[in-house]
Design an enzyme around this catalytic site. Structure first.
Site, PDB file in Angstrom:
ATOM      1  NE  ARG A 106      -3.347   2.476   2.676  1.00  0.00           N
ATOM      2  CZ  ARG A 106      -3.312   3.231   3.764  1.00  0.00           C
ATOM      3  NH1 ARG A 106      -2.692   2.827   4.871  1.00  0.00           N
ATOM      4  NH2 ARG A 106      -3.897   4.399   3.779  1.00  0.00           N
ATOM      5  CG  HIS A 151      -1.350   8.915   3.590  1.00  0.00           C
ATOM      6  ND1 HIS A 151      -1.467   7.560   3.852  1.00  0.00           N
ATOM      7  CD2 HIS A 151      -0.921   9.467   4.750  1.00  0.00           C
ATOM      8  CE1 HIS A 151      -1.114   7.310   5.106  1.00  0.00           C
ATOM      9  NE2 HIS A 151      -0.779   8.450   5.675  1.00  0.00           N
ATOM     10  CD  GLU A 196      -4.809   7.368   9.941  1.00  0.00           C
ATOM     11  OE1 GLU A 196      -4.232   8.428  10.229  1.00  0.00           O
ATOM     12  OE2 GLU A 196      -4.408   6.270  10.339  1.00  0.00           O
ATOM     13  CG  ASN A 322      -5.146   3.173   8.875  1.00  0.00           C
ATOM     14  OD1 ASN A 322      -5.222   2.186   8.139  1.00  0.00           O
ATOM     15  ND2 ASN A 322      -4.700   4.342   8.459  1.00  0.00           N
ATOM     16  CE1 TYR A 324      -0.228   2.639  13.754  1.00  0.00           C
ATOM     17  CE2 TYR A 324      -2.206   3.556  12.764  1.00  0.00           C
ATOM     18  CZ  TYR A 324      -0.904   3.109  12.651  1.00  0.00           C
ATOM     19  OH  TYR A 324      -0.279   3.124  11.422  1.00  0.00           O
ATOM     20  CD  GLU A 382      -1.650   3.825   8.223  1.00  0.00           C
ATOM     21  OE1 GLU A 382      -1.423   4.243   9.379  1.00  0.00           O
ATOM     22  OE2 GLU A 382      -1.818   4.573   7.247  1.00  0.00           O
TER      23      GLU A 382
HETATM   24  O1  IFM Z   1       2.392   7.598  10.164  1.00  0.00           O
HETATM   25  C1  IFM Z   1       1.009   7.582  10.343  1.00  0.00           C
HETATM   26  C2  IFM Z   1       0.299   7.401   9.023  1.00  0.00           C
HETATM   27  O2  IFM Z   1       0.653   8.381   8.093  1.00  0.00           O
HETATM   28  C3  IFM Z   1      -1.189   7.479   9.231  1.00  0.00           C
HETATM   29  N1  IFM Z   1      -1.617   6.559  10.255  1.00  0.00           N
HETATM   30  C4  IFM Z   1      -0.895   6.578  11.511  1.00  0.00           C
HETATM   31  C5  IFM Z   1       0.589   6.460  11.265  1.00  0.00           C
HETATM   32  C6  IFM Z   1       1.355   6.481  12.601  1.00  0.00           C
HETATM   33  O3  IFM Z   1       1.097   7.663  13.279  1.00  0.00           O
END
Ligand code: IFM
Length: 473
Positions: A106, A151, A196, A322, A324, A382
Site C-alpha cells: 500500500r 494521504h 484517515e 487503521n 493503533y 495500518e
Molecule cells: O504515520 C502515520 C500514518 O501516516 C497514518 N496513520 C498513523 C501512522 C502512525 O502515526
C-alpha cells in the site's frame, strides 16, 4: 530489480538467530497457515513520509512542505525534502517488500506530483512516469498495488483557495482521481480514496498540529464533511476508469472504553464514539450523521447540501481500518467540543508514543464494525508501533517490543476471523522508518531501520520475524 549485492538480508530469507528466543519472550505462536489462503499480507507507506525529492521533476509544493517550513511545527525541525529518498531508491525498497514475503503493497500518490497547482488540463508527465515505474516494479515483484489517492499532501495552491474547507477542492480531487485512475487503472485494481479523514479534519483544522495548521472547530467539521463527500464522488470515477476495480476508504478507528462504571462516563464514551467512529461510519453506510452528535455540535455542525448524504453513502467494496489504540474516556463537563476527556489507563502497556497497546481492542473494534455496519470486506490497512530502536554494535536492531506487538496483533486478527469478521487482509505500518508528521524523524514505525544520514536500510528483528511468518517458517 534493484541492486541486491550489498543487501545482506536479501535472498534467501535468513534464518536469523534471534537474540531472545520466542519462549524467553513468552510469545504465543501463530502461523500463516492459520489464515485463509487468499488472505492478503502487506505493508504500507505514504508518499510524503518516504519519497523526498520534493522539488524534483516538476512536483508542486504541498501543504506539508509549507507546514514544515514554519518554525516550531515539527518537533525536530525536519521536513520531507529527503525523507527515505524513496523517489530514487524505490527499487531497493520494493526488493525489501518482496523479501518480506508480502503479496501486496500500500502506497500513496502525491497529488502535487500529478498536478503541481492542484488542477490543470494535463497532468505532469514526470509525476505520472514515476508512479508508472513504481507500479510496474511492484507487479514485477509479485506485489499487488494498493493505491491511496489522498494521504494528506494537498497541493499548496489549493490551500490558497481555502483547501478542504472549500467545496471546489472536492471537484479538484475528483479530477485528480480521474486523471490517475485513467493512467494506472490497467495495473492498479485496489484504490483507497482517503487515509484517515479524522486526522486531516481535526489535527489539521481544529488542533492545528498537522498541516495546514488551522485552529477552528467549525472549519474542521466542514473539512471533514467535504472529505467524506469527495470520497463518495470519487468512487464512481474510479469504477468507470478501472476494470474490476475494488474501491474503499481508510478510517482511523478506536474502541472507546468508559473510564469507570459510572453512567456519566458511559454517556461520555458514547459521545466520544460518536465523534471518533459513528460520525464517519454512519454516513458512509447510508445513515447520515448520528443525530446525537449533530445536536451536540449545534452551530458547528457542517453545512450539508442536497445530494451530499447520498454521495457519501456510495457503496464501496471494502473498509480500510487503521488500528493503533483504544481510547479511555471520562465525562468532562466544560471541555470542548463534546465534554469528554481521553485519559491514560493506569499500568497499561504503551508504545514510545504513549499509545496503549491493546490487541484485544482490535478484536473488539473489528467485531463491532462488522455487527453495526457490516462492510463487505475489512482490511487492516495500518497497524504498527513506535519504540526507541537501538542499533547494536553489529548493526542489527533487535526490536523486541515491536515484534511482540506484531505477533499479538496477528493473533488478534486470527481471533477476529474466528468470530466471523470479514477480515481479508493485514498491512503492517510501515515498511520503512519514515517522516512521522509533527514528530519528524523522532518516531520510528518501520519493520526496516533507516539510517537517515546514509539511507542504509536494515531489516529489524520484527521484519525478520514477519518474513519468517510469511514464508511459513
Ligand atoms: O504515520 C502515520 C500514518 O501516516 C497514518 N496513520 C498513523 C501512522 C502512525 O502515526
Amino acid at each position: 530489480m534493484g541492486n541486491n549485492a550489498n543487501n545482506p538480508f536479501l535472498n534467501p530469507v535468513p534464518a536469523v538467530p534471534l537474540r531472545m528466543s520466542e519462549s524467553t519472550l513468552n510469545l504465543p505462536t501463530i502461523q500463516r497457515g492459520e489464515f485463509p489462503a487468499d488472505f492478503l499480507w502487506g505493508c504500507s507507506t505514504a508518499s510524503f513520509q518516504i519519497e523526498g525529492a520534493n522539488q524534483e521533476d516538476g512536483r508542486g509544493e504541498s501543504i506539508w512542505d509549507r507546514f514544515c517550513a514554519t518554525p516550531g511545527r515539527i518537533r525536530d525541525g525536519s521536513d520531507g525534502s529527503v525523507a527515505c529518498d524513496h523517489y530514487h531508491r524505490w527499487p531497493e525498497d520494493m526488493d525489501l517488500a518482496r523479501h518480506l514475503g508480502v503479496n501486496s503493497y500500500r502506497f500513496s500518490i502525491a497529488w502535487p506530483r500529478i498536478f503541481p497547482d492542484g488542477r490543470g488540463a494535463q497532468p505532469n508527465q514526470k509525476g505520472i512516469d514515476f508512479y508508472s515505474r513504481l507500479i510496474d516494479g511492484m507487479l514485477e515483484r509479485g506485489l499487488q498495488p494498493w493505491a491511496t489517492l489522498y494521504h494528506w499532501d494537498l497541493p499548496q495552491a489549493l490551500q490558497y483557495e481555502g483547501g478542504w474547507a472549500n467545496r471546489a477542492t472536492m471537484d479538484a480531487f475528483v479530477a485528480y482521481t480521474d486523471s490517475v485512475t485513467r493512467r494506472f487503472g490497467d495495473r492498479v485494481k485496489h484504490w483507497i480514496t482517503h487515509n484517515e479523514p479524522w486526522c486531516t479534519a481535526f489535527l489539521g483544522h481544529h488542533e492545528g498540529t498537522h498541516a495546514p495548521g488551522v485552529r477552528d472547530f467549525k472549519t474542521s467539521m466542514q473539512v471533514c464533511h467535504h472529505l467524506l463527500v469527495s470520497h463518495g464522488l470519487a468512487v464512481p470515477v474510479v469504477r468507470s476508469n478501472v476494470p474490476n476495480a475494488k474501491v474503499g476508504i481508510t478510517l482511523s478507528l478506536h474502541p472507546i472504553v468508559p473510564a469507570t462504571d459510572s453512567a456519566a462516563d458511559a454517556a461520555a464514551a458514547w459521545r466520544h464514539d460518536g465523534s471518533r467512529n459513528r460520525w464517519f461510519l454512519d454516513p458512509l453506510y447510508g445513515r447520515g450523521y448520528p443525530a446525537d452528535v449533530t445536536a451536540l455540535l449545534g452551530r458547528n455542525a457542517p453545512e450539508v447540501l442536497e445530494g451530499d448524504f447520498s454521495a457519501m453513502a456510495t457503496p464501496t467494496d471494502f473498509l480500510g481500518v487503521n488500528y493503533y489504540f483504544p481510547e479511555v474516556v471520562t465525562d468532562a463537563p466544560g471541555v470542548r467540543p463534546i465534554n469528554t476527556r481521553v485519559i491514560e489507563r493506569a499500568n497499561a502497556e504503551r508504545t514510545a508514543f504513549g499509545w496503549e497497546v491493546s490487541p484485544d481492542g482490535m478484536v473488539t473494534l473489528l467485531d463491532r464494525i462488522q455487527r453495526d455496519w457490516n462492510p463487505n470486506a475489512i482490511y487492516i490497512t495500518e497497524n504498527g508501533s513506535t519504540f526507541d530502536d537501538v542499533v547494536l554494535p553489529d548493526g542489527s536492531v533487535d526490536d523486541i517490543e515491536r515484534r511482540r506487538y506484531l505477533v499479538r496483533h496477528l493473533i488478534a486478527a486470527r481471533e477476529a476471523l474466528a468470530r466471523g469478521v470479514a477480515l481479508k487482509g493485514y498491512f503492517a505500518w510501515s515498511l520503512l522508518d519514515n517522516f512521522e508528521w509533527a514528530e519528524g524523524y523522532v518516531r520510528r514505525f518501520g519493520l526496516t531501520y533507516v539510517d537517515y544520514a546514509t539511507q542504509k536500510r536494515t531489516l529489524k528483528a520484527s521484519g525478520h520475524w514477519y518474513a519468517r511468518f510469511l514464508h511459513g517458517r
